[in-house]
Write a protein that holds these residues in place. Sequence first.
Motif, PDB file in Angstrom:
ATOM      1  N   PRO A 152       0.820  -1.229   0.000  1.00 16.36           N
ATOM      2  CA  PRO A 152       0.000   0.000   0.000  1.00 16.36           C
ATOM      3  C   PRO A 152       0.848   1.271   0.000  1.00 16.36           C
ATOM      4  O   PRO A 152       0.535   2.232  -0.721  1.00 16.36           O
ATOM      5  N   LYS A 171       2.441   1.694  -3.517  1.00 19.86           N
ATOM      6  CA  LYS A 171       1.461   2.171  -4.493  1.00 19.86           C
ATOM      7  C   LYS A 171       1.140   3.640  -4.281  1.00 19.86           C
ATOM      8  O   LYS A 171       1.091   4.426  -5.242  1.00 19.86           O
ATOM      9  N   ASP A 172       0.930   4.020  -3.045  1.00 18.12           N
ATOM     10  CA  ASP A 172       0.551   5.402  -2.765  1.00 18.12           C
ATOM     11  C   ASP A 172       1.661   6.368  -3.151  1.00 18.12           C
ATOM     12  O   ASP A 172       1.401   7.441  -3.705  1.00 18.12           O
ATOM     13  N   SER A 177      -6.808   6.137  -6.953  1.00 16.78           N
ATOM     14  CA  SER A 177      -6.442   5.701  -5.609  1.00 16.78           C
ATOM     15  C   SER A 177      -5.382   4.617  -5.702  1.00 16.78           C
ATOM     16  O   SER A 177      -5.214   3.966  -6.751  1.00 16.78           O
ATOM     17  N   GLU A 228      -5.587   1.844  -4.235  1.00 19.22           N
ATOM     18  CA  GLU A 228      -6.302   0.571  -4.328  1.00 19.22           C
ATOM     19  C   GLU A 228      -6.581   0.181  -5.778  1.00 19.22           C
ATOM     20  O   GLU A 228      -6.789  -0.996  -6.091  1.00 19.22           O
ATOM     21  N   LYS A 243     -10.899  -7.513 -10.302  1.00 22.68           N
ATOM     22  CA  LYS A 243     -10.447  -7.396  -8.911  1.00 22.68           C
ATOM     23  C   LYS A 243     -10.619  -5.984  -8.367  1.00 22.68           C
ATOM     24  O   LYS A 243     -11.034  -5.792  -7.217  1.00 22.68           O
ATOM     25  N   THR A 244     -10.293  -4.989  -9.186  1.00 22.16           N
ATOM     26  CA  THR A 244     -10.325  -3.603  -8.709  1.00 22.16           C
ATOM     27  C   THR A 244     -11.670  -2.932  -8.929  1.00 22.16           C
ATOM     28  O   THR A 244     -11.984  -1.929  -8.279  1.00 22.16           O
TER      29      THR A 244
END
Length: 328
Positions: free
Chosen positions: A64, A67-68, A79, A81, A303-304
């Motif tokens: 996380p 990615k961020d 985002s 996510e 998935k997303t």
Amino acid sequence: MKIAFVGKGGSGKTTLSSLFIRHLTANEATVVAVDADINQHLGAALGLDEPEAAALPAMGAHLPLIKDYLRGSNPRIPSAEAMIKTTPPGEGSRLLRVGENNPVYDACARTVQLDDGEIRLMATGPFTESDLGVSCYHSKVGAVELCLNHLVDGPDEYVVVDMTAGSDSFASGMFTRFDMTFLVAEPTLKGVSVYRQYKEYARDFGVSLRVIGNKVQGQDDLDFLREEVGDDLLVTVGHSDWVRAMEKGRPIRFELLEADNRCALQTLQDAAEDSYEHRDWERYTRQMVHFHLKNAESWGNAKTGVDLAAQVDPAFVLGEALAVPQTS
């Protein structure tokens, strides 16, 4: 340069990747080393004791954060996510540089002192009991692939990745992320079988592949490898008392590595440096997008819950011209 070491289990790829890392450091190159093998042994091969190796942070556990950070202000990625392992960079994305300091390295990398300098070491993390039956190892190396997609590196900068054994790398697009792939092969039929798989799979993607013949004991072994591998055979390595001492936990200073093995390592560095002039950032970016769209269609969109094709910035090309410091 981005360098991968691959080969079947037990071929010696981790040992040779660790020797190459030591050699680069002795030659004053800046190195980030990545243990992406399901069996996490690179730290030990670089001199860490068992508790130190076990304490290395797992990149997957920090996905996380990765990615961020890499998302930055990219307007195509709403985002963290919505990002998957193949998400390519675009305008506004943050990029990684080998020698910089950034939150990804702070969380996932540890400094390792070698005889001739220091490196950053990163690790995917081991396959744990909690993963059994619910995840595959490719989920572990997703963090590595995402970082490589956002990495800008130049001459005298190296990212050396000890890949998982066999041909598992082809389950993702990560095998196209390297300037040079060194395949470690023993002089046996099993030893060259992975080479044949790699050669076949990589043929359509312009992957630079050279073979290191390991555990070569005589002319018959050399002739066998030349017959099976041909011009892809770059160099051979035989027995090393230095390596044997290291494996017994009795390390000797790297400068005392046998002269013929030092020469072999220099041959690897020369081949890696020669690959630099053939870099094609447009093709690199194109392949990145190709595998992202493939993953989006096969599983990522479901998935997303978003259309991951929309993450592709058609005007963006990764390259060294973008290698300027960014604030976190």
